[in-house]
Write a protein that holds these residues in place. Structure first.
Motif, PDB file in Angstrom:
ATOM      1  N   TRP A   1     -23.240 -31.243  21.536  1.00 55.14           N
ATOM      2  CA  TRP A   1     -22.283 -32.326  21.758  1.00 55.14           C
ATOM      3  C   TRP A   1     -20.910 -31.710  21.563  1.00 55.14           C
ATOM      4  CZ3 TRP A   1     -22.048 -37.244  18.180  1.00 55.14           C
ATOM      5  CH2 TRP A   1     -21.191 -38.198  18.752  1.00 55.14           C
TER       6      TRP A   1
ATOM      7  N   ASN B   1     -23.696 -32.768  26.062  1.00 53.90           N
ATOM      8  CA  ASN B   1     -22.890 -33.968  26.245  1.00 53.90           C
ATOM      9  C   ASN B   1     -21.434 -33.526  26.176  1.00 53.90           C
ATOM     10  OD1 ASN B   1     -21.312 -36.250  26.014  1.00 53.90           O
ATOM     11  ND2 ASN B   1     -22.721 -37.301  24.631  1.00 53.90           N
TER      12      ASN B   1
ATOM     13  N   VAL C   1     -26.921 -37.871  27.653  1.00 54.87           N
ATOM     14  CA  VAL C   1     -26.539 -37.186  28.887  1.00 54.87           C
ATOM     15  C   VAL C   1     -26.873 -38.116  30.040  1.00 54.87           C
ATOM     16  CG1 VAL C   1     -27.061 -35.237  30.408  1.00 54.87           C
ATOM     17  CG2 VAL C   1     -26.818 -34.875  27.961  1.00 54.87           C
TER      18      VAL C   1
END
Length: 179
Positions: A31, A56, A125
């Protein structure tokens, strides 16, 4: 794949960057702040052969999280592929390297490298939750994610669906026009 999961698990807007790109493997998650790839470099210190790097990046399309140099690193480490909820660049080079990359966008603009980031946590995602070890599958249609604890059930269901589709194909081919 998503048919076997009641149509869940499909990452919205994430597409292969080159024709013929496919991937399948356990997720290794990152992330990161939109447009910043410092976390991807940290992930390469831990990722194992065959794992799929799933990132992400906030869906940002203004800065590429990866390009040729990052893809070379992924290839050398035998990473199973890369899935980005963000952008990539150097598409022709990625294809030439054979690294399957699926992303939301393409841009020529390079990334920031300052962080922050998180490695190995549950992320989202394309609107789909992804935890480390979930099974990620990508083909010409996009990316699907199978939760780690459901892989065996989904694989069995896929087999049933394939058999049913084969029967329907045979029936379709046997149709005779009227009139």
């Amino acid at each position: 794949m998503s048919d076997a999961m009641d149509r869940f698990g499909v990452a919205d807007g994430i597409r292969p960057l080159w024709r013929g790109a496919v991937l399948s493997g356990p997720a290794f998650t990152v992330w990161t702040r939109p447009g910043d790839n410092k976390g991807l470099h940290a992930a390469f210190e831990e990722i194992r052969r065959g794992e799929v790097l799933v990132v992400n990046g906030g869906g940002d399309s203004t800065r590429a999280l990866i390009g040729e140099l990052v893809a070379q690193k992924a290839k050398a480490l035998q990473v199973g592929g890369i899935v980005l909820d963000g952008a990539a660049r150097d598409v022709e080079e990625l294809e030439a390297l054979g690294v399957p990359v699926f992303a939301r966008a393409v841009t020529p603009a390079g990334p920031w490298k300052t962080g922050p980031f998180r490695v190995g946590c549950t992320i989202a995602v394309g609107g789909v939750p992804v935890s480390p070890g979930d099974w990620v599958v990508g083909d010409g249609d996009g990316v699907a994610v199978v939760p780690r604890g459901e892989v065996e059930v989904v694989v069995a269901r896929v087999g049933e669906l394939i058999a049913g589709e084969a029967e329907r194909r045979a029936a379709n081919q046997a149709l005779v026009p009227r009139g």
